[in-house]
Design an enzyme around this catalytic site. Structure first.
Site, PDB file in Angstrom:
ATOM      1  N   GLU A   1     -39.172 -73.979   5.213  1.00  0.00           N
ATOM      2  CA  GLU A   1     -37.971 -74.755   5.541  1.00  0.00           C
ATOM      3  C   GLU A   1     -37.556 -74.683   7.030  1.00  0.00           C
ATOM      4  O   GLU A   1     -37.088 -75.716   7.527  1.00  0.00           O
ATOM      5  CB  GLU A   1     -36.801 -74.286   4.659  1.00  0.00           C
TER       6      GLU A   1
ATOM      7  N   ASP B   1     -38.621 -73.211  -5.985  1.00  0.00           N
ATOM      8  CA  ASP B   1     -38.429 -72.166  -6.994  1.00  0.00           C
ATOM      9  C   ASP B   1     -37.416 -72.594  -8.050  1.00  0.00           C
ATOM     10  O   ASP B   1     -36.289 -72.084  -8.120  1.00  0.00           O
ATOM     11  CB  ASP B   1     -37.996 -70.870  -6.314  1.00  0.00           C
TER      12      ASP B   1
ATOM     13  N   ASP C   1     -45.737 -71.427   2.017  1.00  0.00           N
ATOM     14  CA  ASP C   1     -44.466 -71.095   1.367  1.00  0.00           C
ATOM     15  C   ASP C   1     -43.367 -70.936   2.410  1.00  0.00           C
ATOM     16  O   ASP C   1     -43.629 -70.709   3.595  1.00  0.00           O
ATOM     17  CB  ASP C   1     -44.642 -69.800   0.567  1.00  0.00           C
TER      18      ASP C   1
END
Length: 963
Positions: A572, A645, A569
């Site tokens: 980035e 998300d 998760d």
């Protein structure tokens, strides 16, 4: 190709490019006054331009990689800027350069392979690519003073790099990662290649003219129409009373709309990041506000404008009294959309925007793009923040799959995911205890809903100990026993592993003292949202020691306990959400160089560490990685992406279609999303009867869509996401979800064969219509349909209450309704039936679909009986791929293939002899052939007739299907 599962980071061809720039390795071909110096090398040419009135001073190198791939690098003459390290191009790349020729005319230098010509215009240095018939595929626009702009960041000197290309009329352009604006064809559009929650930047462009460009740059990049977006104030604005210069912004109490807290002129709406929040009126409680912007827009330009919106909360936009968009995103996670608007210079258009921020920190921004000038309408450009020069690979192919094959030749094959990965995945945010997780497992098995994979989301660790990857013993008292029991019930477990480490974590001192952390966020003192709030940062995957240290931690705490797969998760990296881009770069200090130069490559190196770590620790067990962000080449690390998300709304479901297909057409084959949407409106937490039924319908439609993705996975915030928590047994939503999960398992021979051929032949599972119908102009822009493999056309239902939907059947093939077998000609729009429990699904004439037995999990039993659906009307071929399912023996050739070929003219099916062998391979099986043609419609929902049954022992057979 991956050798022994290990990749180096050095592109060996960089040494060649360096040679091309520093001097001749063979005599120069030509030198004249007012001409470039041309030098031939073993695998390419270089041209040096100096003091020419027709070209900027530059060094230009063309390097032949294969007969279909040419590497182009252009740098300022005499540049001392160091080249970027090559992270994308695999060191195991073996050149397959055949004979190539160098020809010179008065105007051009031509580098020719057997399949491709790169033509350099002597006067300008412009490179044009031609196919083997000499027809142009793509041309550079001349480099000029704006191509290389000197810049620096954090002690790193580089250039801001820009290159324009001229594309042909009617060409469709795809790829570039995953973006959330619902755009399929990026011709004439702007795309930001940036790693950000729900956005993925992959710098590979794929064209219907059968070529691709791998833009070899790791920095944040604009692609397509790269002209800067304009602020709202670039329009002439009028207030709601007609005063020039602004829109009227009114801030009301949302619970008492008659109470106005503030009303003021606003010429720009640019509340995009955390540091913009202070610009809201001091008297306003944003969480309790209803904000209205009203007035008119007037442009100095005529033509098609594009309004770009970023938003969180509830947003409605009206233009000239017509509702254009009605959207929602949770307050902390902004989304985006675009509104096209034809405007004439000097004409006013009324705008009204209603915004419910839905939180104490919310985000809203409007920018716009003026019409593209006629002179630029054929341009597609790249504009990167940092690099050593223009650097790209041109890849040609006979079709778009071959172009993607060239991309993977450069960046690495996509390993075959473990067979269990192609089953159904169940997740929620989150299973808070061991008991919850095991109860869900038992309920799936009790209800006999097929499933292979359960997912443990974040915060299974003690609250303060984020980064330790240690189970909280109070909530997970026996993780080894839990995982063993799950395995005993034929489940696999994927677990969330963040690159984040709290300052209060037990492992923080070890990572800090080894220099493995980005320390700026610690010194800035930013706290997260957990409990009392904790300062934290991320580890640095560009540091080889940090990668090894991170894997060692995961191995000890999780892998040795039996964890099967990794969920990476915030990759980035999202060190702190909603920082502006400059701040995001400031909190990232890669060991390899500046964050400006390498920002987009974090997820690549993050995945690399886990892939290489697991393959070294346990060479036999296939790696599976699911990651929120992705970069070019990451497919070689057994990585799949999900779309981040997103919200549980119909508009976000529709936007995922183009997002996922373009991601797949970026050469990165494994993609999925949160079926059901991650973020949930509060009205669904304790829903009334109408909202409950709306929730069930949304999930039913989303499951229908998700069943035809490379990976099928449900996940999201509360309410609970298991099918039996969404709707009771007997409800049409429950029946539909169960039907498509079961169909997913029946399709396993088809799906796993697609995966095998993705590895062997660089096929693509999730396909835009343009891949198979590149000359059908009506198919190029369609953003709500796709092909799942070569055979199935999928058209998700993305509107509430719909019982039919319009769809397009591409020209050049006939189409059979998958459920009924009814035949339809291609090249037409169709209003297709879409009852609550079914999405429209069509099989292509001239295709085959193998359907296996009903199973509860992927390895419950071998597919000893397969029903092979043969769809007549054109010749067809399909290769059934099988292997051992969980190990890497297929890399040594331990797999089998059986190729089926259907000849429409003779109505004959040829079952080829089996190629290859592996342990556990079926020696004998049955193929039940169902023949479908226009005069004999049959579908999976009808009482179909088996045309022939073949008992197959590995030897070829021929079957006459119809006389």
């Amino acid at each position: 190709m991956i050798i022994f599962g290990r990749l180096l980071t050095i592109d060996l061809r960089l040494s060649l490019v360096a040679v091309l720039f520093v001097g001749a390795v063979m005599p120069t071909m030509a030198f004249q006054s007012g001409q470039p110096t041309i030098t031939r090398h073993e695998s390419g040419i270089s041209l040096a331009y100096q003091g020419m009135a027709t070209a900027v001073d530059q060094e230009l190198a063309l390097d032949v990689i294969t007969d279909r791939i040419i590497h182009v690098v252009a740098r300022p003459l005499g540049s001392t800027v160091r080249p970027s390290a090559s992270l994308v191009i695999v060191d195991s790349l073996h050149r397959t350069v055949g004979p190539w020729q160098l020809e010179e005319t008065a105007e051009h230098v031509l580098l020719k392979t057997t399949a491709l010509t790169a033509q350099v215009t002597k006067a300008t240095g412009v490179v044009t690519f031609l196919d083997k018939q000499g027809q142009p595929l793509l041309a550079e626009r001349q480099r000029d003073a704006t191509t290389f702009a000197e810049a620096a960041y954090d002690g790193d000197a580089f250039y801001r790099v820009r290159q324009h290309f001229t594309v042909s009329d009617g060409e469709g352009l795809y790829g570039l990662g995953q973006h959330q604006n619902g755009v399929m064809n990026y011709r004439g559009r702007q795309v930001t290649l940036l790693q950000y929650n729900t956005m993925i930047g992959v710098p590979f462009l794929l064209s219907t003219n059968q070529y691709g460009i791998l833009w070899h740059n790791y920095s944040i990049t604009k692609a397509g129409d790269i002209r800067p977006l304009l602020p709202l104030s670039a329009f002439r604005l009028y207030s709601k009373e007609g005063q020039p210069g602004w829109l009227t912004a009114t801030y009301r109490d949302k619970d008492h709309p008659g109470t106005v807290w503030a009303s003021r002129p606003e010429s720009d709406i640019a509340y995009l990041y955390l540091d913009d929040q202070s610009r809201f009126p001091d008297s306003v409680d944003l969480a309790r506000s209803q904000v209205t912007y009203e007035g008119e827009l007037e442009s100095p330009y005529s033509g098609l404008h594009r309004l770009h919106f970023n938003y969180s909360g509830y947003v409605k936009v009206w233009i000239d009294g017509q509702l254009q968009e009605d959207r929602w995103r949770e307050s902390w996670n902004a989304g985006s959309f675009e509104i096209p608007l034809d405007m004439q210079a000097g004409e006013r258009h009324a705008i009204r925007l209603e915004w419910l921020p839905d939180g104490g920190q919310s985000y809203l921004g409007i920018q716009w793009q003026r019409p593209i000038p006629a002179s630029d309408q054929a341009l597609f450009s790249f504009d990167s923040e940092a690099g050593a020069g223009v650097d790209y690979y041109f890849v040609a192919g006979d079709d778009m799959d071959a172009v993607i094959g060239g991309y993977r030749h450069l960046t690495g094959r996509a390993p075959i995911m473990p067979r269990w990965a192609f089953g159904y995945w169940q997740s929620r945010e989150r299973y808070k205890t061991q008991q919850e997780l095991e109860e869900v497992a038992r309920e799936f098995r009790r209800r006999r809903i097929p499933i292979d994979n359960l997912v443990q989301d974040w915060s299974y660790w003690p609250e303060h100990d984020w980064g330790s990857h240690t189970f909280d013993s109070a909530r997970f008292p026996d993780p080894e026993g839990m995982i063993k029991r799950l395995h005993g019930q034929h489940f696999r477990l994927m677990i969330s592993v963040w690159p984040k480490i709290n300052e209060a974590s037990s492992v923080y001192p070890h990572f800090r003292d080894n220099g493995w952390l980005y320390m700026r966020n610690i010194y800035d003192g930013r706290r997260d949202w957990i409990g009392k709030g904790y300062t934290s940062t991320f580890y640095d995957p560009f540091n080889a020691g940090a990668r090894q240290g991170f894997w060692t931690l995961l191995d000890k705490q999780l892998y040795q306990k039996g964890v099967d797969a990794w969920w990476m998760d915030a990759s980035e990296p999202d060190i702190h959400s909603n920082l502006n881009i400059d701040e995001r770069k400031s909190v990232m200090q890669p060991a390899i160089g500046s964050s400006a130069r390498y920002y987009n490559a974090f997820p690549l190196e993050n995945a690399r560490g886990i892939y290489e770590g697991q393959r070294h620790t346990d060479p036999e067990n296939r790696v599976f990685i699911l990651t929120r962000s992705f970069f070019a080449g990451q497919q070689r690390y057994a990585a799949a992406a999900w779309s981040g998300d997103i919200s549980a709304r119909w508009h976000d479901m529709k936007d995922q279609i183009a997002a996922g297909v373009n991601f797949s057409m970026s050469g990165t084959p494994y993609w999925t999303m949160d079926a059901g949407g991650f973020l949930v409106e509060r009205r669904f937490h304790q829903p009334n009867a109408d909202d409950l039924e709306a929730w069930r319908e949304l999930n039913a439609r989303w499951y229908q869509y998700g069943a035809f993705l490379p990976l099928f996975r449900a996940h999201g915030q509360f309410p609970y996401r298991e099918p039996f928590h969404i709707a009771p047994d007997g409800h049409p939503a429950y029946s539909s979800m169960r039907y498509y999960i079961e169909l997913r398992y029946r399709l396993l021979p088809y799906t796993y064969s697609l995966a095998g051929n993705t590895y062997l032949h660089h096929d693509t599972m999730l396909r835009g219509l343009a891949m198979d119908f590149p000359r059908d102009t009506r198919a190029l822009d369609i953003n709500d349909q796709f092909l799942f493999g070569p055979s199935l056309l999928v058209s998700p239902v993305t509107q509430p209450g719909a019982t039919s939907r319009p769809l397009y059947l591409p020209q050049g093939a006939g189409w059979y309704d998958f459920y009924s077998g009814e035949y339809h000609r291609g090249g037409q729009m169709l209003e297709a039936a879409a009852p609550y429990e079914r999405l429209p699904l069509f099989a292509k004439a001239g295709s085959m679909v193998p359907i296996g037995p009903a199973v509860q999990y992927t390895d419950e039993k071998p597919a000893d009986e397969i029903t092979l659906w043969v769809y007549g009307g054109a010749d067809a071929t399909f290769t059934l791929y099988e292997d051992e399912g969980t190990n890497y023996n297929y890399e040594q050739g331990k797999f089998s293939t059986i190729t089926f070929t259907y000849y429409d003219s003779t109505k004959t099916l040829h079952i080829g002899s089996r190629k290859g062998t592996f342990e556990g391979m079926l020696a004998r099986r049955k193929f039940h052939v169902v023949y479908v043609h226009p005069d004999a419609p049959q579908g999976v929902a009808t009482t179909f007739r088996i045309t022939k049954t073949a008992t197959y022992t590995g030897k070829e057979e021929r079957i006459i299907l119809s006389k």
